[in-house]
Write a protein that holds these residues in place. Structure first.
Motif, PDB file in Angstrom:
ATOM      1  N   GLU A  90       0.806  -1.219   0.000  1.00 15.98           N
ATOM      2  CA  GLU A  90       0.000   0.000   0.000  1.00 15.98           C
ATOM      3  C   GLU A  90       0.836   1.265   0.000  1.00 15.98           C
ATOM      4  O   GLU A  90       0.565   2.213  -0.762  1.00 15.98           O
ATOM      5  N   GLN A 140     -15.169  -3.718   4.779  1.00 22.59           N
ATOM      6  CA  GLN A 140     -13.883  -3.287   5.335  1.00 22.59           C
ATOM      7  C   GLN A 140     -14.028  -2.045   6.201  1.00 22.59           C
ATOM      8  O   GLN A 140     -14.730  -1.096   5.850  1.00 22.59           O
ATOM      9  N   VAL A 176      -6.797  -7.879   4.212  1.00 21.42           N
ATOM     10  CA  VAL A 176      -6.544  -6.456   3.974  1.00 21.42           C
ATOM     11  C   VAL A 176      -6.224  -5.774   5.300  1.00 21.42           C
ATOM     12  O   VAL A 176      -7.013  -5.835   6.251  1.00 21.42           O
ATOM     13  N   GLU A 208      -2.547  -5.414   1.025  1.00 26.09           N
ATOM     14  CA  GLU A 208      -3.681  -6.243   0.639  1.00 26.09           C
ATOM     15  C   GLU A 208      -3.100  -7.495   0.005  1.00 26.09           C
ATOM     16  O   GLU A 208      -2.176  -7.411  -0.797  1.00 26.09           O
TER      17      GLU A 208
END
Length: 454
Positions: free
Chosen positions: A349, A387, A408, A414
């Motif tokens: 990320e 999420q 995640v 992820e």
């Protein structure tokens, strides 16, 4: 007089010859793929057999692009689409999607440009919208954002003449690639797996040669990033880098020596062009130098010469070539000792980069990768609905063909792992942890961990 004895080619010469043949065939196939469906239209039963259409028109109903068929013959069809959108706008509303039987109609309004996806591929509204957004940005990369003003002021203006065949190829290839490449859905890039010290030396070489107006320097191996250098004030976001990569790899005119071309990077500025010097060093290994000034061609030509010379002297060019030509690593190289694991996609990320191995049975080949990506997209869609912004999410889904585990952790990573369909959830979680440990060990070769700036 004796006949001349043909001399044997060196390994590099043979490779260059084979690459030229491969590239010629590649672009011949691309043209064939586009022309194969160019005669179709909405009165032709064959046109309705395609699983996903993308149609683009102006707010006045003028056709701009059709993924399948002749957009001129689809003018009346696009006029209806334009009228539907306009009727909603008159009621101070926007139409986002419609469902008719197996087909999903997804609409994206970008100023005076209307984009529509008609799909029975099982993709969600959000996923189709992301694809349409990338298509619109690809148009802006060719014509800049000023095309919106042109269409507002001249509603009947036909912009297809400005776009040309290259734009049609770029959009078609972008849509095809989005079916098998997670980069567009995850909005991140993939790097060439390369020894860390070599990557750092390449970055240092790019940094040490520049002109006053240079904004970015990008070394690509096919669609994978080897190294990227930028000015401190401006970030080259993944969306722009994906558009640039699509432009460089799918424009045949850029393959003929050194190319000098304007391009708009919408996330940097959609108002105008920057200028790109593109040179394919050998095979699919390309160097792109981007400047703000349109008179820098000869300066960038000299910069390229110095960069290539230094990479050759250090041996780094040879190392990059070997890494690119090397047989792709597979899921077996990860060595999880859990043989139910078939594939995975990991997104880093913070770096906006991803890594995934080539697919193996039963998802081997392009059609197999399409099925795999559809599974990933479905899981990504479901994960996004449950999420939390702060807590991590673990989601497990099984079908007749495969099982997918998603994990995640917001702001960190992820990961999506695909297994054989009967794998127990506990075994899938164990395999996922082992993949994460392997990625941590190999991250210096898998990712660009530290950005290089001037």
């Amino acid at each position: 007089m004796t006949d001349a004895v043909p001399t044997a080619l060196t390994a590099d010469e043979a490779y260059i010859l084979e690459e030229k043949k491969r590239v010629r065939k590649l672009f011949a196939d691309k043209k064939l793929k586009i022309s194969r469906y160019s005669h179709e239209h909405n009165q032709d039963p064959k046109w309705f057999k395609h699983k996903k259409h993308v149609l683009i028109c102006s707010w006045a109903g003028r056709p701009i692009f059709s993924r399948y068929g002749d957009e001129s013959k689809l003018a009346a069809y696009m006029g209806v689409i334009s009228a539907i959108i306009s009727n909603f706008q008159r009621c101070k509303d926007n139409v986002r999607s419609l469902v008719a039987g197996q087909h999903k109609f997804v609409f994206l309004v970008q100023g005076p440009i209307y984009l529509v996806a008609i799909s029975r591929s099982g993709e969600s509204e959000k996923q189709l919208t992301i694809q349409l957004e990338h298509v619109h940005l690809q148009i802006i990369s060719i014509l800049t954002g000023s095309i919106h003003n042109t269409l507002r002021n001249r509603p009947q203006y036909d912009i297809r003449g400005l776009m040309g065949e290259t734009a049609e190829t770029l959009i078609t290839e972008l849509l095809s690639d989005s079916n098998v490449n997670p980069a567009y859905q995850m909005k991140c890039i993939q790097c060439l797996r390369l020894d860390r010290e070599c990557r750092e030396r390449v970055a240092t070489t790019l940094k040490s040669h520049r002109t006053k107006n240079m904004l970015f320097g990008v070394l690509l191996a096919g669609k994978e990033v080897v190294s990227l250098v930028r000015i401190k004030e401006t970030v080259l976001l993944p969306t722009d880098l994906l558009l640039l990569t699509n432009f460089v790899t799918n424009s045949q005119s850029l393959r003929s020596g050194e190319a000098w071309t304007p391009i708009c990077l919408p996330q940097v500025s959609s108002k105008g062009y920057v200028w790109a010097y593109v040179c394919f060093i050998i095979g699919d290994l390309s160097l792109t130098l981007i400047t703000a000034h349109d008179g820098d061609f000869f300066q960038l030509q000299e910069v390229k010469r110095r960069i290539v010379s230094q990479l050759q002297k250090s041996g780094d060019l040879d190392m990059v070539q070997k890494a690119f030509r090397r047989k792709p690593w597979t899921i077996l190289n990860v060595n999880t000792e859990i043989y139910e694991l078939i594939h995975f996609v990991y997104k880093f990320e913070n770096a906006k980069q991803f890594v995934c191995p080539p697919a193996i049975h039963p998802f081997k080949g392009r059609q197999g990768m399409k099925l795999l990506m559809r599974d990933y997209k479905k899981v990504m869609d479901r994960v996004s609905t449950v999420q939390s912004a702060k807590s991590q999410t673990v989601y497990f889904q099984a079908s007749d063909l495969s099982a997918v585990l998603a994990w995640v952790r917001p702001g960190d990573f992820e990961i999506y792992c695909t297994f054989t369909p009967l794998v127990p959830k506990e075994v899938a979680i164990t395999a996922c942890n082992r993949v994460l440990r392997w990625i941590k060990r190999e991250e210096k070769s898998l990712f660009i961990l530290h950005g290089s700036t001037w």
